[in-house]
Motif scaffolding. Sequence first.
Motif, PDB file in Angstrom:
ATOM      1  N   MET A   1       0.861  -1.147  -0.082  1.00 24.69           N
ATOM      2  CA  MET A   1      -0.124   0.269  -0.100  1.00 24.69           C
ATOM      3  C   MET A   1       1.004   1.322  -0.169  1.00 24.69           C
ATOM      4  SD  MET A   1      -2.910   0.977   3.176  1.00 24.69           S
ATOM      5  CE  MET A   1      -4.109   2.042   3.061  1.00 24.69           C
ATOM      6  N   LEU A   2       0.494   1.898  -0.506  1.00 25.11           N
ATOM      7  CA  LEU A   2       1.614   3.192  -1.328  1.00 25.11           C
ATOM      8  C   LEU A   2       1.445   4.379   0.156  1.00 25.11           C
ATOM      9  CD1 LEU A   2       0.836   4.161  -4.715  1.00 25.11           C
ATOM     10  CD2 LEU A   2       2.610   3.707  -3.858  1.00 25.11           C
ATOM     11  N   MET A   3       2.010   4.652   1.115  1.00 23.15           N
ATOM     12  CA  MET A   3       1.941   5.819   1.447  1.00 23.15           C
ATOM     13  C   MET A   3       1.162   6.862   1.071  1.00 23.15           C
ATOM     14  SD  MET A   3       5.030   7.354   3.668  1.00 23.15           S
ATOM     15  CE  MET A   3       6.589   7.271   3.021  1.00 23.15           C
ATOM     16  N   THR A   4       0.066   7.654   1.121  1.00 23.61           N
ATOM     17  CA  THR A   4      -0.636   8.648   1.258  1.00 23.61           C
ATOM     18  C   THR A   4       0.119   9.882   2.107  1.00 23.61           C
ATOM     19  OG1 THR A   4      -1.957   9.668   3.011  1.00 23.61           O
ATOM     20  CG2 THR A   4      -2.940   8.103   1.031  1.00 23.61           C
ATOM     21  N   ALA A   5       0.200  11.519   1.030  1.00 27.13           N
ATOM     22  CA  ALA A   5       0.550  12.340   1.664  1.00 27.13           C
ATOM     23  C   ALA A   5       0.165  13.000   2.820  1.00 27.13           C
ATOM     24  CB  ALA A   5       0.787  13.762   0.289  1.00 27.13           C
ATOM     25  N   LYS A   6      -1.080  12.728   3.484  1.00 24.07           N
ATOM     26  CA  LYS A   6      -1.493  12.903   4.118  1.00 24.07           C
ATOM     27  C   LYS A   6      -1.220  12.330   5.205  1.00 24.07           C
ATOM     28  CE  LYS A   6      -5.875  13.374   6.796  1.00 24.07           C
ATOM     29  NZ  LYS A   6      -7.380  13.539   6.826  1.00 24.07           N
ATOM     30  N   GLN A   7      -0.892  11.021   5.105  1.00 14.77           N
ATOM     31  CA  GLN A   7      -0.265  10.555   5.909  1.00 14.77           C
ATOM     32  C   GLN A   7       1.335  10.517   6.267  1.00 14.77           C
ATOM     33  OE1 GLN A   7      -0.528   6.374   3.758  1.00 14.77           O
ATOM     34  NE2 GLN A   7      -1.427   5.757   5.792  1.00 14.77           N
ATOM     35  N   GLN A   8       1.973  10.796   5.296  1.00 16.99           N
ATOM     36  CA  GLN A   8       3.384  11.375   5.187  1.00 16.99           C
ATOM     37  C   GLN A   8       3.699  12.664   6.562  1.00 16.99           C
ATOM     38  OE1 GLN A   8       5.310  11.550   1.960  1.00 16.99           O
ATOM     39  NE2 GLN A   8       7.657  11.863   2.406  1.00 16.99           N
ATOM     40  N   SER A   9       2.338  13.316   5.693  1.00 19.60           N
ATOM     41  CA  SER A   9       2.551  14.857   6.372  1.00 19.60           C
ATOM     42  C   SER A   9       2.469  14.313   8.015  1.00 19.60           C
ATOM     43  CB  SER A   9       1.835  15.571   6.076  1.00 19.60           C
ATOM     44  OG  SER A   9       1.749  16.953   6.696  1.00 19.60           O
ATOM     45  N   GLU A  10       1.288  13.948   8.607  1.00 18.76           N
ATOM     46  CA  GLU A  10       1.153  13.754   9.575  1.00 18.76           C
ATOM     47  C   GLU A  10       1.616  13.024  11.042  1.00 18.76           C
ATOM     48  OE1 GLU A  10      -2.875  11.493   9.559  1.00 18.76           O
ATOM     49  OE2 GLU A  10      -4.089  12.891   8.612  1.00 18.76           O
ATOM     50  N   VAL A  11       2.778  12.007  10.267  1.00 21.05           N
ATOM     51  CA  VAL A  11       4.202  11.309  11.103  1.00 21.05           C
ATOM     52  C   VAL A  11       4.869  12.208  11.036  1.00 21.05           C
ATOM     53  CG1 VAL A  11       5.314   9.745  10.976  1.00 21.05           C
ATOM     54  CG2 VAL A  11       2.828   8.905  10.174  1.00 21.05           C
ATOM     55  N   LEU A  12       5.037  13.140  10.082  1.00 19.19           N
ATOM     56  CA  LEU A  12       6.413  14.318  10.076  1.00 19.19           C
ATOM     57  C   LEU A  12       6.034  14.972  11.456  1.00 19.19           C
ATOM     58  CD1 LEU A  12       7.369  13.412   6.307  1.00 19.19           C
ATOM     59  CD2 LEU A  12       8.270  12.736   8.585  1.00 19.19           C
ATOM     60  N   ARG A  13       4.934  15.242  11.240  1.00 23.55           N
ATOM     61  CA  ARG A  13       4.413  16.228  11.879  1.00 23.55           C
ATOM     62  C   ARG A  13       4.405  16.160  13.215  1.00 23.55           C
ATOM     63  NH1 ARG A  13       0.806  18.844   9.133  1.00 23.55           N
ATOM     64  NH2 ARG A  13      -0.572  17.160   9.278  1.00 23.55           N
ATOM     65  N   SER A  14       4.393  14.825  13.831  1.00 21.05           N
ATOM     66  CA  SER A  14       3.730  13.832  15.123  1.00 21.05           C
ATOM     67  C   SER A  14       5.044  13.874  15.631  1.00 21.05           C
ATOM     68  CB  SER A  14       2.932  13.335  14.899  1.00 21.05           C
ATOM     69  OG  SER A  14       2.824  12.372  16.025  1.00 21.05           O
ATOM     70  N   ILE A  15       6.688  13.611  15.073  1.00 22.70           N
ATOM     71  CA  ILE A  15       7.909  13.051  15.302  1.00 22.70           C
ATOM     72  C   ILE A  15       8.390  14.495  15.084  1.00 22.70           C
ATOM     73  CG2 ILE A  15       8.667  12.789  13.439  1.00 22.70           C
ATOM     74  CD1 ILE A  15      10.193  10.335  14.431  1.00 22.70           C
ATOM     75  N   GLN A  16       8.087  15.354  14.464  1.00 24.67           N
ATOM     76  CA  GLN A  16       9.162  16.921  14.799  1.00 24.67           C
ATOM     77  C   GLN A  16       8.726  17.324  16.052  1.00 24.67           C
ATOM     78  OE1 GLN A  16       7.407  18.602  11.221  1.00 24.67           O
ATOM     79  NE2 GLN A  16       9.802  18.594  10.278  1.00 24.67           N
ATOM     80  N   LYS A  17       7.028  17.010  16.268  1.00 21.65           N
ATOM     81  CA  LYS A  17       6.660  18.065  17.387  1.00 21.65           C
ATOM     82  C   LYS A  17       6.867  17.015  18.622  1.00 21.65           C
ATOM     83  CE  LYS A  17       2.658  19.030  20.292  1.00 21.65           C
ATOM     84  NZ  LYS A  17       0.746  18.782  20.293  1.00 21.65           N
ATOM     85  N   ALA A  18       6.967  16.002  18.981  1.00 21.55           N
ATOM     86  CA  ALA A  18       7.852  14.794  20.113  1.00 21.55           C
ATOM     87  C   ALA A  18       9.369  15.330  19.953  1.00 21.55           C
ATOM     88  CB  ALA A  18       7.046  13.859  19.825  1.00 21.55           C
ATOM     89  N   SER A  19      10.097  15.337  18.184  1.00 16.79           N
ATOM     90  CA  SER A  19      11.042  15.497  19.078  1.00 16.79           C
ATOM     91  C   SER A  19      11.864  17.133  19.383  1.00 16.79           C
ATOM     92  CB  SER A  19      11.662  15.468  17.708  1.00 16.79           C
ATOM     93  OG  SER A  19      13.512  15.647  17.313  1.00 16.79           O
ATOM     94  N   GLY A  20      10.866  18.701  18.905  1.00 17.17           N
ATOM     95  CA  GLY A  20      11.335  19.371  19.465  1.00 17.17           C
ATOM     96  C   GLY A  20      11.195  19.182  21.386  1.00 17.17           C
ATOM     97  N   ARG A  21       9.770  18.665  21.796  1.00 12.62           N
ATOM     98  CA  ARG A  21       9.577  18.246  23.009  1.00 12.62           C
ATOM     99  C   ARG A  21      10.793  17.883  24.192  1.00 12.62           C
ATOM    100  NH1 ARG A  21       5.807  15.694  24.873  1.00 12.62           N
ATOM    101  NH2 ARG A  21       5.917  16.184  26.994  1.00 12.62           N
ATOM    102  N   LEU A  22      11.307  17.478  22.633  1.00  9.10           N
ATOM    103  CA  LEU A  22      12.861  16.248  23.964  1.00  9.10           C
ATOM    104  C   LEU A  22      13.793  17.574  24.091  1.00  9.10           C
ATOM    105  CD1 LEU A  22      13.289  12.788  22.234  1.00  9.10           C
ATOM    106  CD2 LEU A  22      12.042  13.064  24.885  1.00  9.10           C
ATOM    107  N   GLU A  23      13.453  17.806  23.369  1.00  6.90           N
ATOM    108  CA  GLU A  23      15.096  19.343  23.845  1.00  6.90           C
ATOM    109  C   GLU A  23      15.035  19.992  24.665  1.00  6.90           C
ATOM    110  OE1 GLU A  23      15.063  22.541  20.789  1.00  6.90           O
ATOM    111  OE2 GLU A  23      15.060  20.609  18.829  1.00  6.90           O
ATOM    112  N   ALA A  24      14.139  19.609  25.457  1.00  6.32           N
ATOM    113  CA  ALA A  24      14.184  20.113  27.284  1.00  6.32           C
ATOM    114  C   ALA A  24      14.139  19.199  28.119  1.00  6.32           C
ATOM    115  CB  ALA A  24      12.946  20.483  27.651  1.00  6.32           C
ATOM    116  N   ALA A  25      14.395  17.592  27.551  1.00  3.09           N
ATOM    117  CA  ALA A  25      15.608  16.246  28.606  1.00  3.09           C
ATOM    118  C   ALA A  25      16.830  16.733  28.978  1.00  3.09           C
ATOM    119  CB  ALA A  25      15.332  15.025  27.278  1.00  3.09           C
TER     120      ALA A  25
END
Length: 169
Positions: A1-25
């Motif tokens: 199954m091909l990855m849709t642009a929407k799926q890719q965007s949601e995953v990237l947005r979520s991981i970027q947000k979490a990664s940014g929060r980890l800067e406070a670790a």
Amino acid sequence: MLMTAKQQSEVLRSIQKASGRLEAANRYIIPKGGISLAYALEDALDQKKVAVAREGSVGFGIDEPVVRVILTARRFNPDMRSVGCIRLNEDIAETVRELLQDVEEYDAEKFPKGISTMEWGIAFLCKEGVPAAVVAQNEPTYGGCIYIFGETPEDVANRILIISERLTL
């Protein structure tokens, strides 16, 4: 199954947000190469459908140990889609055991030679279900690390930040 642009965007947005929060670790828990964070699409079977965030860079198809870890864990629990890697030392491991309680451990030096110790170790430990964390001693890639699992990168980031806060008290 091909990855849709929407799926890719949601995953990237979520991981970027979490990664940014980890800067406070707390810097004490961050491995030499930084905290690696992976997030798999719901149908991920290979690294092409797993996003990785590390040291400010984010993308799909990156060959990182966290990718192999989450793909292995998903064979036992498909809802488990994210993992982060933090530094291993006894203080951190003890805090992880105390806070998360559902923690498994393995020592790569005790595995038979000629096998992928990380994938074998994760698969061995996940037979009864994916734990909240895995303490991986003597890993060839990192020398040792602690993998923190969650259904989303936000879950993983929350756990890492709680561990971080406990270590600063």
